[in-house]
Design a protein around this motif. Structure first.
Motif, mmCIF file in Angstrom:
data_model
loop_
_atom_site.group_PDB
_atom_site.id
_atom_site.type_symbol
_atom_site.label_atom_id
_atom_site.label_comp_id
_atom_site.label_asym_id
_atom_site.label_seq_id
_atom_site.Cartn_x
_atom_site.Cartn_y
_atom_site.Cartn_z
ATOM 1 N N ASP A 71 0.836 -1.198 0.000
ATOM 2 C CA ASP A 71 0.000 0.000 0.000
ATOM 3 C C ASP A 71 0.873 1.251 0.000
ATOM 4 O OD1 ASP A 71 -2.378 -1.480 0.138
ATOM 5 O OD2 ASP A 71 -2.219 -1.628 2.322
ATOM 6 N N ARG A 72 0.480 2.231 -0.807
ATOM 7 C CA ARG A 72 1.140 3.535 -0.832
ATOM 8 C C ARG A 72 0.211 4.499 -0.104
ATOM 9 N NH1 ARG A 72 5.223 5.422 -3.987
ATOM 10 N NH2 ARG A 72 5.177 3.495 -5.189
ATOM 11 N N LYS A 73 0.704 5.098 0.990
ATOM 12 C CA LYS A 73 -0.152 5.921 1.841
ATOM 13 C C LYS A 73 0.452 7.304 2.078
ATOM 14 C CE LYS A 73 -2.325 2.124 4.306
ATOM 15 N NZ LYS A 73 -2.771 1.687 5.638
ATOM 16 N N GLN A 74 -0.390 8.196 2.559
ATOM 17 C CA GLN A 74 0.010 9.557 2.895
ATOM 18 C C GLN A 74 0.025 9.705 4.413
ATOM 19 O OE1 GLN A 74 0.750 11.942 0.537
ATOM 20 N NE2 GLN A 74 0.457 10.348 -0.990
ATOM 21 N N GLY A 75 0.989 10.446 4.925
ATOM 22 C CA GLY A 75 1.077 10.671 6.358
ATOM 23 C C GLY A 75 1.592 12.062 6.652
#
Length: 126
Positions: A71-75
């Protein structure tokens, strides 16, 4: 485990594959033509996504391999403490601690992009 199965012939450079139970990104993919007594073979050179170790795989093109679902996620960075950064996921608002890469300087309120597979995380872009 979040993974699916496919044939070696479906892989290409830049995609992911499991080698030695480790998610890897394919650096090079080459095939050898079928010989007199066998099928075509593929040679895959890859680098571990989370540990950066080089790994290789040589299989017939019709062999099955596992593909990790990463998964490619934003934080958002909440705080920085030495080599660790506390990050809040912008979708679920969960907070967790990540190891900062050597070449990245982070400060609170920076938005980052990271990869996640099972319990492993890696910062990819700031």
């Amino acid at each position: 485990m979040a993974r699916e199965q496919t044939e070696v012939r479906e892989l290409d450079e830049g995609s992911y594959v499991m080698i030695e139970d480790t998610p890897c990104k394919i650096d090079s993919y080459s095939t050898a033509k079928p010989g007199k007594h066998g099928s075509a073979k593929a040679r895959i050179d890859a680098r571990g996504v989370f540990d950066s170790k080089k790994r290789s795989l040589s299989q017939p093109v019709d062999a099955k391999v596992w593909i990790p679902i990463i998964d490619r996620k934003q934080g958002q960075v909440v705080s920085v403490d030495g080599t660790d950064a506390q990050v809040m996921d912008l979708e679920t608002y969960d907070t967790f601690t990540m190891l900062m890469p050597d070449d990245v300087e982070l400060s609170p309120d920076d938005e980052i992009e990271y990869l996640e597979y099972e319990d492993q995380r890696k910062i990819t872009r700031t």
